[in-house]
Design an enzyme around this catalytic site. Structure first.
Site, PDB file in Angstrom:
ATOM      1  CB  SER A 258      68.373  96.402  80.711  1.00  0.00           C
ATOM      2  OG  SER A 258      69.187  96.022  80.790  1.00  0.00           O
ATOM      3  CE  LYS A 259      70.253  99.593  72.318  1.00  0.00           C
ATOM      4  NZ  LYS A 259      70.147 100.817  72.011  1.00  0.00           N
ATOM      5  NE  ARG A 260      73.926  97.914  83.678  1.00  0.00           N
ATOM      6  CZ  ARG A 260      74.704  96.967  83.990  1.00  0.00           C
ATOM      7  NH1 ARG A 260      75.874  97.905  83.691  1.00  0.00           N
ATOM      8  NH2 ARG A 260      74.917  96.346  84.619  1.00  0.00           N
ATOM      9  CB  SER A 262      72.327  92.842  75.760  1.00  0.00           C
ATOM     10  OG  SER A 262      70.598  93.197  75.948  1.00  0.00           O
ATOM     11  CB  ALA A 263      76.476  95.930  76.808  1.00  0.00           C
TER      12      ALA A 263
END
Length: 496
Positions: A258-260, A262-263
């Site tokens: 997910s985007k989160r 990835s961060a």
RNA sequence: GCCCCCAUUGUCUAGCGGCCCAGGACGUGGCCCUCUCAAGGCCAAAACAGGGGUUCGAAUCCCCUUGGGGGCACCA
């Protein structure tokens, strides 16, 4: 190759809607490998029919990513080719033409239902626990009436007339036959009310027109795969070989990235985006090697591959259909392997930008001398900086407590430094063969261990407890600086 | 909810009926080498999701269960 398969025409068809990630990179790699090993062509096609999702710069990032990885394409938007244009946004009329062919042959129909009505229908179906489906209102319209309404300028889409009875069987190269009941399929929209074709139509038309022989794509297309088979058959086209690659799972193996997450990954020095990997100090050789093995294997003992090996050894018959969790520590491993396989000249070129970026005034020539002793000590290119920063500093600032040799007092440590100075001072230079022997003899005679003496001298000379080998390092630093740093250390120890 | 796909150690995988009390790699632990850190060498622990079949014989074929993943847009 034992046999000589027909040249394959393969295409990588990303939509420019975000960063290029590992999944895309792997698909493109397999495309490239198949094309090259059969003497065919690798086509880049940009699927940008959805203006709303278009991200400026994404197309350029894609091309840069491919170039960096070394997987070049033969035909594409910026290269041209005999089957262009290679951007779907420039092919609107082509899709229109083929959509109308489908209407003429009774495989598609005009639909005038409003999004509002469709939403209502969907809601009711869900309430009745039915799978959401188009209810067929406009499918029942007569050809004359539909055409009259189109002529009158009524807003409409074009839908595929999916058979209601029976089953459809399609063949995936890694999974075999996939059969679905036609009633579970929908009358999918082929052309939107703004006249733009959707993927289902555009991709099939392009693949046919561009003479694509093998479609390698993600497994997210499996649910609409039967529709794609049906569309090809409605046109009477021969289908390509379909290859649906499994998805990549996050390292835990639970779900897609997910985007989160990835961060979060970036903080650990990892990323699923190609451009980040480059900045994080990974080599394209390692990334290629690593992703090639996520879903494909050669035999039970070979894992180290360069691109040219892969072209020779890759096979679509050894693809694995199950989802694979991303394993970044294995990327680190491959990165180390490929870094060590680089020539010293090449490695120097690759690590130089990381020094420059950190504001360290390294030049190719002075870095080149250090590269050999750094080579087997880094997993990523950027790790060369903390490892070798002290070579470029005017002075180092060792922590006083680290200057005290293990198991010794400050006084004893100072004695060791003084003795070292005494031994090195008369030497013409710091060459390994000059500096090491007297120090070894001293260790032998002193009763201190090599670890105690060299460890402490290391801190004095490099300012670090961990560094490349001491004598090699001193030789590169040079006598003048070494002596200055030793004297400074003696002072510090004396004042403790 | 419905549809589709998948299922070997922590992870990537080999295995396509007997060669498997399951092989390789990463990671992990230990040892060796050693001026630190690495690199390298050696060794070890670690898996066929469960249940039914088929067969002389199943990790390999079939069914069910379970688990995981994907999809159900006028996105791709």
């Amino acid at each position: 190759m034992v046999d000589h398969p027909a040249p394959a025409r393969v295409r990588f068809a990303p939509s420019p809607t975000g960063h290029m990630h590992l999944g895309s990179a792997r698909t493109a790699l397999y495309d490239y490998l198949l094309a090259h090993q059969t003497g065919g062509q690798f086509v880049l096609r940009i699927e940008d029919t959805d203006i709303k999702r278009y991200v400026p710069g994404a197309e350029e990032e894609l091309m840069n990513g491919l170039r960096w990885l070394g997987i070049d394409y033969d035909e594409g938007p910026d290269k041209g080719g005999p089957y262009g244009p290679y951007r779907q946004s420039e092919r609107k009329e082509i899709y229109q033409e083929y959509a109308h062919k489908l209407i003429d042959t009774g495989h598609a129909f005009y639909c005038f239902c409003t999004p509002e009505r469709l939403a209502r229908v969907r809601e009711e179906q869900q309430k009745r626990k039915e799978p959401p489906h188009y209810d067929g209102t406009c499918r029942r319209l007569s050809k004359e009436e539909a055409e009259a309404r189109v002529a009158a300028g009524e807003s409409h889409v074009i839908r595929f007339k999916t058979p209601k009875d029976g089953t459809t069987t399609v063949v995936d190269h890694l999974r075999g036959e996939i059969t679905v009941e036609n009633r579970t399929l929908d009358d999918y929209i082929l052309v939107k009310s703004d006249g733009w074709a959707l993927y289902h139509l555009a991709a099939m038309v392009d693949d046919h027109l561009m003479k694509i022989t093998h479609v390698i794509r993600g497994s997210e297309w499996l649910p609409t795969f039967p529709l794609h088979g049906l569309i090809c058959r409605a046109f009477g086209w021969e289908e390509p070989v379909w290859i649906h690659l499994s998805v990549f799972l996050k390292p835990s193996g639970k779900g897609k990235m997910s985007k989160r997450e990835s961060a979060e990954l970036i903080k650990d020095g990892y990323s699923i985006f190609v451009k980040d990997l480059r900045e994080l100090g990974y080599t394209p050789e390692a990334v290629v090697n690593w992703i090639s093995l996520m879903g494909w294997s050669y035999d039970d003992h070979t894992e180290y591959f360069e691109l040219k090996d892969l072209v020779e050894k890759f096979s679509i018959d050894h693809l694995n259909p199950s989802p694979a969790a991303i394993n970044f520590t294995k990327l680190d491993h491959f990165n180390g392997l490929h870094i060590r396989a680089l020539s010293d000249d090449e490695l120097t070129k690759r690590i130089l930008p990381f020094f420059t970026e950190k504001g360290i005034a390294a030049t190719y020539d002075n870095l080149r001398k250090i590269t050999p002793i750094l080579k087997e000590r880094m997993a990523t290119l950027d790790e060369s900086v903390p490892l070798a920063g002290f070579f470029f500093q005017k002075e180092v600032t060792p922590k006083p407590e680290e200057l005290v040799a293990k198991g010794c007092t400050a006084k004893e440590s100072q004695a060791i430094v003084l003795k070292t100075i005494e031994l090195l001072e008369p030497l013409p230079d710091m060459k390994l063969e000059h500096a090491e022997p007297p120090m070894r003899e001293y260790v032998e005679a002193s009763g201190f261990s090599a670890g105690q003496v060299f460890g402490m001298v290391r801190v004095a000379v490099t300012g670090q407890k961990v560094s490349p080998p001491l004598f090699e390092s001193m030789e590169i630093i040079g006598k003048e600086k070494v002596m200055r740093r030793l004297k400074r250390a003696a002072e510090i120890l004396g004042s403790m």
